[in-house]
Design a protein around this motif. Structure first.
Motif, PDB file in Angstrom:
ATOM      1  N   ASP A   3       0.710  -1.261   0.074  1.00 34.72           N
ATOM      2  CA  ASP A   3      -0.074  -0.075  -0.044  1.00 34.72           C
ATOM      3  C   ASP A   3       0.816   1.288   0.009  1.00 34.72           C
ATOM      4  N   CYS A   4       2.028   1.284   0.827  1.00 34.62           N
ATOM      5  CA  CYS A   4       2.782   2.292   0.662  1.00 34.62           C
ATOM      6  C   CYS A   4       3.220   2.793  -0.641  1.00 34.62           C
ATOM      7  N   VAL A   5       3.797   1.831  -1.309  1.00 36.32           N
ATOM      8  CA  VAL A   5       4.203   1.892  -2.495  1.00 36.32           C
ATOM      9  C   VAL A   5       3.063   2.457  -3.653  1.00 36.32           C
ATOM     10  N   LYS A   6       1.941   2.167  -3.417  1.00 38.24           N
ATOM     11  CA  LYS A   6       0.757   2.571  -4.265  1.00 38.24           C
ATOM     12  C   LYS A   6       0.321   3.815  -3.682  1.00 38.24           C
ATOM     13  N   LYS A   7       0.416   4.170  -2.589  1.00 37.09           N
ATOM     14  CA  LYS A   7      -0.275   5.387  -2.222  1.00 37.09           C
ATOM     15  C   LYS A   7       0.483   6.728  -2.001  1.00 37.09           C
ATOM     16  N   CYS A   8       1.603   6.388  -1.679  1.00 40.28           N
ATOM     17  CA  CYS A   8       2.773   7.360  -1.399  1.00 40.28           C
ATOM     18  C   CYS A   8       3.227   8.140  -2.633  1.00 40.28           C
ATOM     19  N   GLY A   9       3.243   7.539  -3.833  1.00 40.31           N
ATOM     20  CA  GLY A   9       3.754   8.089  -5.127  1.00 40.31           C
ATOM     21  C   GLY A   9       5.325   7.998  -5.039  1.00 40.31           C
ATOM     22  N   SER A  10       5.942   8.682  -5.937  1.00 38.33           N
ATOM     23  CA  SER A  10       7.500   8.854  -5.926  1.00 38.33           C
ATOM     24  C   SER A  10       8.089   9.144  -4.706  1.00 38.33           C
ATOM     25  N   LEU A  11       9.249   8.522  -4.255  1.00 41.64           N
ATOM     26  CA  LEU A  11       9.983   8.836  -3.204  1.00 41.64           C
ATOM     27  C   LEU A  11      10.734  10.110  -3.304  1.00 41.64           C
ATOM     28  N   ASN A  12      10.421  11.024  -2.717  1.00 44.27           N
ATOM     29  CA  ASN A  12      11.150  12.334  -2.673  1.00 44.27           C
ATOM     30  C   ASN A  12      12.462  12.236  -1.723  1.00 44.27           C
ATOM     31  N   LEU A  13      13.627  12.201  -2.404  1.00 47.67           N
ATOM     32  CA  LEU A  13      14.642  11.772  -1.538  1.00 47.67           C
ATOM     33  C   LEU A  13      15.164  12.930  -0.738  1.00 47.67           C
ATOM     34  N   THR A  14      14.680  14.191  -0.981  1.00 43.32           N
ATOM     35  CA  THR A  14      15.166  15.234  -0.072  1.00 43.32           C
ATOM     36  C   THR A  14      14.335  15.238   1.112  1.00 43.32           C
ATOM     37  N   LEU A  15      12.995  14.836   0.757  1.00 41.38           N
ATOM     38  CA  LEU A  15      12.126  14.785   2.019  1.00 41.38           C
ATOM     39  C   LEU A  15      12.573  13.461   2.928  1.00 41.38           C
ATOM     40  N   ALA A  16      13.150  12.635   2.463  1.00 43.67           N
ATOM     41  CA  ALA A  16      13.653  11.761   3.134  1.00 43.67           C
ATOM     42  C   ALA A  16      14.599  11.804   3.730  1.00 43.67           C
ATOM     43  N   MET A  17      15.682  12.518   3.229  1.00 45.48           N
ATOM     44  CA  MET A  17      16.837  12.884   3.786  1.00 45.48           C
ATOM     45  C   MET A  17      16.381  14.088   5.012  1.00 45.48           C
ATOM     46  N   GLU A  18      15.436  14.736   5.031  1.00 47.14           N
ATOM     47  CA  GLU A  18      15.098  15.563   6.258  1.00 47.14           C
ATOM     48  C   GLU A  18      14.483  14.662   7.440  1.00 47.14           C
ATOM     49  N   SER A  19      13.572  13.496   6.953  1.00 45.18           N
ATOM     50  CA  SER A  19      13.222  12.751   7.824  1.00 45.18           C
ATOM     51  C   SER A  19      14.221  12.093   8.779  1.00 45.18           C
ATOM     52  N   CYS A  20      15.185  11.725   7.891  1.00 49.76           N
ATOM     53  CA  CYS A  20      16.395  10.971   8.578  1.00 49.76           C
ATOM     54  C   CYS A  20      17.123  11.802   9.799  1.00 49.76           C
ATOM     55  N   LYS A  21      17.293  13.192   9.304  1.00 53.17           N
ATOM     56  CA  LYS A  21      18.077  14.179  10.279  1.00 53.17           C
ATOM     57  C   LYS A  21      17.067  14.433  11.391  1.00 53.17           C
ATOM     58  N   ASP A  22      15.633  14.089  11.049  1.00 56.90           N
ATOM     59  CA  ASP A  22      14.789  14.395  12.364  1.00 56.90           C
ATOM     60  C   ASP A  22      14.865  13.352  13.338  1.00 56.90           C
ATOM     61  N   HIS A  23      15.058  12.227  12.798  1.00 58.74           N
ATOM     62  CA  HIS A  23      15.119  10.988  13.848  1.00 58.74           C
ATOM     63  C   HIS A  23      16.525  11.082  14.615  1.00 58.74           C
ATOM     64  N   GLY A  24      16.482  10.463  15.912  1.00 56.74           N
ATOM     65  CA  GLY A  24      17.622  10.522  16.543  1.00 56.74           C
ATOM     66  C   GLY A  24      18.700   9.485  16.149  1.00 56.74           C
ATOM     67  N   HIS A  25      18.296   8.369  15.541  1.00 62.37           N
ATOM     68  CA  HIS A  25      19.378   7.293  14.994  1.00 62.37           C
ATOM     69  C   HIS A  25      18.924   6.768  13.712  1.00 62.37           C
ATOM     70  N   VAL A  26      19.922   5.913  13.365  1.00 60.47           N
ATOM     71  CA  VAL A  26      19.582   5.294  12.071  1.00 60.47           C
ATOM     72  C   VAL A  26      19.992   3.998  11.939  1.00 60.47           C
ATOM     73  N   ALA A  27      19.181   2.819  11.611  1.00 62.51           N
ATOM     74  CA  ALA A  27      19.445   1.604  11.545  1.00 62.51           C
ATOM     75  C   ALA A  27      19.259   1.164  10.138  1.00 62.51           C
ATOM     76  N   ILE A  28      20.114   0.133   9.791  1.00 56.06           N
ATOM     77  CA  ILE A  28      20.183  -0.404   8.383  1.00 56.06           C
ATOM     78  C   ILE A  28      20.534  -2.028   8.704  1.00 56.06           C
ATOM     79  N   LYS A  29      19.635  -2.572   7.924  1.00 57.89           N
ATOM     80  CA  LYS A  29      19.739  -3.902   7.858  1.00 57.89           C
ATOM     81  C   LYS A  29      20.259  -4.390   6.475  1.00 57.89           C
ATOM     82  N   THR A  30      21.243  -5.293   6.648  1.00 55.59           N
ATOM     83  CA  THR A  30      21.799  -5.841   5.308  1.00 55.59           C
ATOM     84  C   THR A  30      22.231  -7.432   5.410  1.00 55.59           C
TER      85      THR A  30
END
Ligand SMILES: *[C@@H]1O[C@H](CO)[C@@H](O)[C@H](O)[C@H]1NC(C)=O
Ligand SMILES: *[C@@H]1O[C@H](CO)[C@@H](O)[C@H](O)[C@H]1NC(C)=O
Ligand SMILES: *[C@@H]1O[C@H](CO)[C@@H](O)[C@H](O)[C@H]1NC(C)=O
Ligand SMILES: *[C@@H]1O[C@H](CO)[C@@H](O)[C@H](O)[C@H]1NC(C)=O
Ligand SMILES: *[C@@H]1O[C@H](CO)[C@@H](O)[C@H](O)[C@H]1NC(C)=O
Length: 420
Positions: A189-216
């Motif tokens: 649903d996220c992919v369908k409803k959210c439209g294209s991903l604006n990486l600028t906004l994603a970057m701002e969201s990242c900065k607004d969070h206290g921590h970053v976690a990555i799975k690989t």
């Protein structure tokens, strides 16, 4: 002249980090944030977005340049329960979580042979992976554009791998399809409803969070991360997730039916195909062995930065393990995480549906391989992975009765304390 400003900057950062560590070791009590941050006292006229953290000791603020962000890496392999562990961070409201960003590196650099054994390919891939991880921990999401095909235009893309698996990329401000309501979207649903991903906004969201976690699942062993672990600009915490290789094999055979076809033929016919690619199994065991041995040998560069987690322990006792994990990374637990665990680890058969899903009866799933693998395959696996099985505390079975007897647990009680 090669001795560039970068080197100077690095030295400066390193010395700050050393000072910071020294300060921290001197005071056994942890620092508290200034109760009421005073710009004149705490950030001495710098750009507020770049302001150093405000630390107080005995009420006196100390300015340091060290970011308080924690950078978490879930080091895993496919079908080892990494989506589940990922959710423990994805659900935290102060964590910006990314699901497998290294997919793009692999897909761009070695599209034809993801299972490559060439050391040259491997080195290129790992070097690029480390660069990307470093940038992502710094919230520089534009850096990833180099690897997304087709290349994003105007910092916008609809090709980010498994975007829907990242809560932050499916909620405001990155996606405002649902306004700021609390409703959680299904991944699709996220992919369908959210439209294209604006990486600028994603970057701002990242900065607004206290921590970053990555799975690989695309880094073989913790040794490959040493440069990041030692990087003074990061505060990296590695959670190495392991699982019984017999369980991994069973799960992969179900999930990646084409790639693991010969294993399924073996199980169905009782005869081992002559062209069976046993490295599909042995690579897992070798990577675990190398990585876990490094962790157990406690090299100083890993101090405070490495935790070994058995999937089976998490499955049997999710709440307790989750608390240990958060204790290790040094972030307070968030009620969203607790609620997610309560909602998703109950034995609800109807929810064991999604290929990569985490919604399932976790404890029962962890040992279900014992009913699906044939004894021959189990025996073969035990021989190929003998060392790592005993290292991780997984018991071997000597008969098909023992294999199927689920009241006889194959998981030894072990507590792997984080190396602090
Ligand atoms: C800094 O804080 C102290 C008390 O914490 C206060 O007495 C002092 O006036 C402050 N200095 C400035 C420049 O605001
Ligand atoms: C990218 O942005 C520029 C300038 O705002 C605009 O002219 C162009 O049409 C945009 N390209 C796409 C593909 O949206
Ligand atoms: C992405 O978001 C930024 C920040 O809000 C905005 O300035 C930019 O125009 C957006 N890009 C596109 C292509 O909509
Ligand atoms: C968990 O379930 C309760 C009700 O059973 C629901 O209210 C809540 O939103 C759910 N939380 C999550 C994180 O799914
Ligand atoms: C199953 O294992 C339990 C515990 O080890 C044992 O007591 C029991 O006899 C076993 N049952 C069979 C049928 O082997």
């Amino acid at each position: 002249m090669q001795c560039s400003w970068k080197a100077v900057l690095l030295l400066a950062l390193a010395s700050i980090a050393i000072q910071y560590t020294a300060i921290r070791t001197f005071t056994t009590k942890s620092f508290n944030m200034c109760p009421a941050p005073n710009p004149n006292n705490c950030s001495s006229g710098q750009d507020p977005t770049e302001a150093p953290d405000r630390l107080c000791e005995d009420g006196q603020p100390i300015a340091t340049n060290t970011s308080r962000k924690t950078h978490i890496l879930i080091l895993a392999t496919t079908r080892s329960g990494s989506s589940f562990v990922g959710q423990l961070f994805n659900q935290h409201s102060d964590v910006f979580y990314l699901f497998e960003p290294l997919y793009h590196v692999q897909y761009t650099l070695i599209p034809k042979s993801p299972q490559t054994k060439s050391t040259a390919d491997r080195r290129v891939m790992l070097g690029a992976s480390r660069d990307l991880l470093r940038s992502l921990y710094d919230c520089d999401l534009y850096f990833m554009e180099n690897y997304i095909k087709p290349q994003p235009v105007n910092h916008t893309t609809d090709r980010l791998f498994r975007r829907g698996a990242s809560k932050a990329l499916c909620s405001v401000p990155v996606c405002d399809a649902l306004g700021s309501s609390e409703i959680l979207l299904e991944e699709g649903d996220c992919v369908k409803k959210c439209g294209s991903l604006n990486l600028t906004l994603a970057m701002e969201s990242c900065k607004d969070h206290g921590h970053v976690a990555i799975k690989t699942v695309r880094v073989p062993e913790v040794n490959d991360l040493r440069a990041l672990v030692e990087d003074p600009r990061l505060n990296l915490k590695v959670i190495q997730l392991v699982r019984d290789p017999r369980g991994i094999l069973a799960s992969r055979s179900e999930t990646f039916r084409d790639t693991y076809r010969l294993w399924r033929i073996w199980r169905a016919t009782g005869r081992r195909p002559y062209n069976l690619d046993s490295t599909q199994l042995t690579t897992v065991c070798e990577d675990f062995l190398n990585s876990v041995s490094t962790g157990f040998s406690r090299p100083s560069w890993l101090k405070g930065r490495y935790m070994l987690l058995r999937y089976e322990d998490l499955a049997r006792n999710p709440m307790k393990k989750m608390e240990e994990i958060y204790d290790f990374v040094g972030i307070p637990v968030d009620s969203n995480v607790e609620r997610w665990i309560l909602n998703n680890t109950r034995g609800d058969q109807s929810s064991a549906r999604h290929k990569y899903g985490t919604l399932r009866n976790s404890a029962a799933m962890a040992e279900s391989w014992r009913l699906t693998l044939s004894y021959d395959i189990v025996e073969f696996t035990q021989n190929a992975c003998q060392q790592v099985l005993s290292q991780l505390g997984y018991k071997t079975v000597g008969s098909s009765q023992d294999l199927r007897n689920l009241s006889y647990s194959l998981i030894e009680e072990r507590s792997f304390m984080p190396f602090l």
